[in-house]
Design a protein around this motif. Structure first.
Motif, PDB file in Angstrom:
ATOM      1  N   ARG A 106      -1.574  -1.106  -4.646  1.00  0.00           N
ATOM      2  CA  ARG A 106      -2.069  -0.096  -3.956  1.00  0.00           C
ATOM      3  C   ARG A 106      -1.849   1.624  -3.510  1.00  0.00           C
ATOM      4  N   CYS A 107      -2.616   2.522  -3.370  1.00  0.00           N
ATOM      5  CA  CYS A 107      -2.069   3.833  -2.853  1.00  0.00           C
ATOM      6  C   CYS A 107      -3.004   4.027  -2.558  1.00  0.00           C
ATOM      7  N   VAL A 108      -3.289   4.654  -0.847  1.00  0.00           N
ATOM      8  CA  VAL A 108      -3.603   5.635  -0.261  1.00  0.00           C
ATOM      9  C   VAL A 108      -4.169   7.008  -0.269  1.00  0.00           C
ATOM     10  N   ASP A 109      -3.850   6.947  -1.702  1.00  0.00           N
ATOM     11  CA  ASP A 109      -3.780   9.118  -2.358  1.00  0.00           C
ATOM     12  C   ASP A 109      -3.544   9.758  -1.371  1.00  0.00           C
ATOM     13  N   ASP A 115      -9.206   4.412   6.905  1.00  0.00           N
ATOM     14  CA  ASP A 115     -10.472   4.894   6.322  1.00  0.00           C
ATOM     15  C   ASP A 115      -9.234   4.428   4.768  1.00  0.00           C
ATOM     16  N   HIS A 116      -8.835   4.670   4.097  1.00  0.00           N
ATOM     17  CA  HIS A 116      -8.265   4.268   3.023  1.00  0.00           C
ATOM     18  C   HIS A 116      -7.883   3.053   3.020  1.00  0.00           C
ATOM     19  N   LEU A 137       0.619  -1.038   0.128  1.00  0.00           N
ATOM     20  CA  LEU A 137       0.120   0.276  -0.205  1.00  0.00           C
ATOM     21  C   LEU A 137       1.164   1.221   0.087  1.00  0.00           C
ATOM     22  N   SER A 138       0.883   2.232  -1.155  1.00  0.00           N
ATOM     23  CA  SER A 138       2.016   3.297  -0.637  1.00  0.00           C
ATOM     24  C   SER A 138       1.054   3.782  -1.019  1.00  0.00           C
ATOM     25  N   THR A 139       2.109   5.342  -1.036  1.00  0.00           N
ATOM     26  CA  THR A 139       1.192   6.446  -0.639  1.00  0.00           C
ATOM     27  C   THR A 139       0.668   7.226  -1.692  1.00  0.00           C
TER      28      THR A 139
END
Length: 243
Positions: free
Chosen positions: A141-144, A159-160, A116-118
């Motif tokens: 994936r990323c957490v935006d 949450d992300h 889980l990237s940034t």
């Protein structure tokens, strides 16, 4: 045993030190002592190859200084591993970053694991690192979110991350995730609680704790990377302009 944790950014790191120490101390042996150092110069975050290169030169200097102070091992507290390989070339003690220990741990736990990237730019960086290291995460994936927002918007981050874990389990059969930034460490315990409460069987392999506990193990086993002919001291490094 004395371990040095290098926080490879400039600026005030007092909150980082307090949080890192609280997360790590319960996991380490009573005789393991931690010291934390930051950088005198460089970028305040590492979110690109350019930032990693500039800050990495300062990491090398701090690692050499740590060895001179009697440190038994060095952990570079970043998932991008700035200057980790360079430090291993020069110092006869184990040097780890956040990436490899977490990825190895996830690979031991799960047939299918994910990072889980940034933000979205981080996905490309994670793909590059996976090719370079020879890892094969089933998904990235990323957490935006940018690094500077991770600790100030923890609820949003959680949450992300939870939504990503649910999707990865349901659609990709992922059973372990690695947060792609050591700045996400504070969210990991609550994320584990949330996933368990919702019946999502995904384990969270947090890079800071995975990395420092692995460093402690390597020191106890008497293991390290390539042995340099003569250990490098700070005095051996080129002087910084204006220093």
């Amino acid at each position: 045993m004395k371990l040095t944790v290098i926080i490879p950014v400039s600026g005030d790191i007092s909150d980082d030190i307090a949080g890192d120490r609280a997360a790590l101390t319960p996991l380490l042996a009573p005789d393991t002592k931690l010291e934390f150092v930051g950088l005198d110069r460089g970028f305040p975050t590492i979110e690109s190859e350019a930032q990693a290169l500039v800050n990495g030169a300062e990491v090398l200097r701090e690692a050499a200084a740590a060895f001179e102070r009697g440190s038994d091992g060095v952990f570079v507290n970043c998932f991008d591993d700035p200057a980790v390989f360079a430090c291993r070339e020069l110092l006869p003690i184990p040097v780890l970053g956040g990436y490899a220990p977490a990825m190895h741990t996830a690979a031991l736990l799960a047939d299918r694991y994910a990072v889980l990237s940034t933000d979205r730019a981080g996905i490309l960086n994670e793909e590059r690192k996976a090719r370079a290291y020879g890892f094969a995460p089933a998904a990235i994936r990323c957490v935006d979110m940018g690094v500077e927002n991770l600790e100030t918007h923890t609820d949003v981050l959680l949450d992300h991350m939870e939504a990503a874990c649910r999707e990865l389990w349901e659609q990709e059969r992922i059973t372990a995730v690695i947060p792609g930034c050591t700045g996400m460490y504070a969210a990991a315990p609550e994320l584990r609680v949330r996933l368990k409460a919702r019946g999502i069987p995904v384990q969270v392999v947090e890079p800071l704790t995975a990395g420092v506990t692995e460093l402690e193990r390597l020191v106890r086993l008497g293991l390290h990377g390539p042995v340099p002919g003569v250990p490098v001291t700070v005095a051996d490094l080129p002087e910084r302009k204006g220093s």
